[in-house]
Design an enzyme around this catalytic site. Structure first.
Site, PDB file in Angstrom:
ATOM      1  N   THR A  26      41.029  42.083  50.170  1.00 43.25           N
ATOM      2  CA  THR A  26      39.609  42.285  50.035  1.00 43.25           C
ATOM      3  C   THR A  26      38.922  42.025  51.354  1.00 43.25           C
ATOM      4  O   THR A  26      39.260  41.086  52.027  1.00 43.25           O
ATOM      5  CB  THR A  26      38.954  41.355  49.013  1.00 43.25           C
ATOM      6  OG1 THR A  26      38.341  40.310  49.720  1.00 43.25           O
ATOM      7  CG2 THR A  26      39.902  40.834  48.034  1.00 43.25           C
ATOM      8  N   ARG A  50      36.063  24.751  49.082  1.00 46.57           N
ATOM      9  CA  ARG A  50      36.866  25.898  49.517  1.00 46.57           C
ATOM     10  C   ARG A  50      38.002  25.474  50.457  1.00 46.57           C
ATOM     11  O   ARG A  50      39.097  26.049  50.424  1.00 46.57           O
ATOM     12  CB  ARG A  50      35.952  26.915  50.211  1.00 46.57           C
ATOM     13  CG  ARG A  50      36.656  28.188  50.714  1.00 46.57           C
ATOM     14  CD  ARG A  50      35.627  29.152  51.275  1.00 46.57           C
ATOM     15  NE  ARG A  50      36.240  30.254  51.999  1.00 46.57           N
ATOM     16  CZ  ARG A  50      36.619  31.402  51.452  1.00 46.57           C
ATOM     17  NH1 ARG A  50      36.471  31.584  50.159  1.00 46.57           N
ATOM     18  NH2 ARG A  50      37.160  32.368  52.182  1.00 46.57           N
ATOM     19  N   LEU A  84      42.474  34.262  50.619  1.00 43.63           N
ATOM     20  CA  LEU A  84      41.168  33.993  50.020  1.00 43.63           C
ATOM     21  C   LEU A  84      40.188  35.055  50.491  1.00 43.63           C
ATOM     22  O   LEU A  84      40.137  35.372  51.679  1.00 43.63           O
ATOM     23  CB  LEU A  84      40.654  32.618  50.434  1.00 43.63           C
ATOM     24  CG  LEU A  84      41.242  31.403  49.719  1.00 43.63           C
ATOM     25  CD1 LEU A  84      40.865  30.127  50.462  1.00 43.63           C
ATOM     26  CD2 LEU A  84      40.754  31.335  48.291  1.00 43.63           C
ATOM     27  N   SER A  85      39.419  35.597  49.559  1.00 42.53           N
ATOM     28  CA  SER A  85      38.389  36.565  49.924  1.00 42.53           C
ATOM     29  C   SER A  85      37.204  35.852  50.567  1.00 42.53           C
ATOM     30  O   SER A  85      37.075  34.633  50.498  1.00 42.53           O
ATOM     31  CB  SER A  85      37.915  37.329  48.685  1.00 42.53           C
ATOM     32  OG  SER A  85      38.952  38.094  48.137  1.00 42.53           O
ATOM     33  N   ALA A  86      36.339  36.618  51.193  1.00 44.99           N
ATOM     34  CA  ALA A  86      35.127  36.059  51.791  1.00 44.99           C
ATOM     35  C   ALA A  86      34.268  35.429  50.698  1.00 44.99           C
ATOM     36  O   ALA A  86      34.184  35.941  49.579  1.00 44.99           O
ATOM     37  CB  ALA A  86      34.351  37.150  52.507  1.00 44.99           C
TER      38      ALA A  86
END
Length: 401
Positions: A26, A77, A102-104
């Site tokens: 992503t 996070r 991990l996506s933004a």
């Protein structure tokens, strides 16, 4: 495609920050498609900590509801990063190391808002990855929800289970919520058995080809919501009837496509069984009720004492920046850099000494006024009960904190 784009594609043939194989690659589209779409990834400034990051996402209107904000603040996070990369955890950028991804943050916030999560719903995460999103979802679903994930890579599922165990055992946030624990299985999300149950909410974190759209739609119940990247748009699909859907385009994105299933040697397509839906045991239900009753008692005691329950105020540490001015000289394609002397500096480097003094003062201020961690009243209440020690540990979920 221009020459610069071709060069970038050769250097990094996959989308920045993504993943493959029934799980997601992503990141944001480099060109938003119309005014209704916003450029994603790096859309908000970096924060000093998790709360700073959430503040920035709120200010940019990526996080718009209180329930989503609470879930984001509860899960740090950085806890889902490998140790050597944690310095980048609070940037609005995707991160990838091997199969771990991990996506933004802005992607996750838009997904969480679009899913319209409610307590007691069932959720399926296609490409569950580190479990970061599934854990945040579990804080909203509560103990009577269903929280399942499917991930292509065995090592990533092991990583997700480790992070989930760490959250339950050590996170200060765990006792503040009633949690729906995620369950992860290994497999390709395009090979889900046809007799699998449908879900209230489904998220797919990989680019869905048009010919798989109907397959994805049928994973949700009537009234359910599916969020997935479809034809370069993050798309929200609501099932309004047995054969009717409403579609809403949220924003322009660029995801790598789902990995297609591979036939076995016998020519048969493998199928993946999703986790079963189990009814909680009487013992587990009793634990939930006891903990809920104790929380209500604690909150009532606060109200009776005239102290309304509220979030602990955050102490913001002032940023200290030490900069030097450099002269950059380009001579025959050679770059030379040299510090420009500060007229207020002398041979004793008084300017740097003053910076060191200011830094020491700020460190002292931070240490003097940094608030103590809030007392876990639920834990203290359980430990004070006249119960056998094993039962207390069970009520505490055998937590380390």
């Amino acid at each position: 495609m221009n020459k610069l784009s071709q060069d970038r594609q050769r250097q990094n043939p996959l989308p920045i920050g993504g993943r493959r194989g029934g799980v997601h690659y992503t990141h944001c589209a480099s060109q938003p498609c119309g005014k209704q779409f916003r450029k994603m990834g790096g859309a908000v400034s970096a924060g000093e900590d998790n709360d700073d990051l959430i503040d920035n996402l709120k200010e940019a209107h990526y996080i718009r509801t209180e329930v989503v904000e609470q879930a984001f603040r509860a899960i740090d996070r950085a806890d889902y990063y490998l140790e050597i990369y944690k310095d980048n955890a609070y940037k609005d950028l995707a991160w990838k190391n091997g199969n771990i991804h991990l996506s933004a943050p802005c992607i996750y916030s838009e997904v969480m808002e679009a899913l319209d999560l409610q307590p007691g719903l069932s959720f399926l995460n296609l490409g569950s990855g580190t479990g970061y999103l599934s854990t945040m979802v579990g804080l909203i679903l509560g103990p009577f929800g269903i929280n399942h994930g499917i991930e292509l890579h065995v090592d990533v599922v092991e990583y997700a289970n480790q992070k989930l165990e760490n959250f339950i055992k050590t996170s200060d946030s765990f006792d503040k919520f009633e949690f729906c624990e995620p369950s992860f299985v290994v497999g390709n999300c395009l090979e889900i058995a046809s007799d699998s149950h449908q879900y209230d909410r489904v998220y797919c974190g990989a680019g869905v080809q048009k010919d798989h759209e109907e397959y994805m739609r049928n994973l949700i119940k009537v009234g359910g919501i599916l969020v997935m990247p479809l034809e370069e748009k993050l798309t929200k699909i609501t099932r309004t009837g047995l054969n009717t859907w409403e579609t809403e385009k949220i924003l322009a994105v660029s995801f790598a496509p789902l990995i297609q299933p591979c036939n076995t040697d016998a020519g048969k397509v493998r199928t993946v069984q999703l986790p079963s839906i189990n009814i909680g045991t009487l013992q587990d239900l009793t634990r939930i009720c006891i903990r809920r009753t104790l929380k209500n008692t604690i909150n009532q005691d606060k109200l009776n004492g005239g102290v309304p329950p509220k979030a602990v105020s955050r102490f913001k540490r002032r940023r200290i920046r030490r900069r030097r001015m450099d002269a950059i000289v380009l001579v025959d394609k050679q770059v030379f850099a040299n510090r420009i002397s500060n007229p207020f500096d002398n041979n004793n480097n008084n300017g740097e000494d003053m910076e060191d003094v200011r830094r020491d003062d700020d460190e002292k201020e931070y240490n003097d006024f940094k608030p103590d961690p809030p007392l876990n009243l639920l834990r203290e209440k359980i430990l004070s009960l006249p119960l056998p020690e094993p039962l207390k540990l069970y009520l505490l979920y055998y937590r380390d904190k």
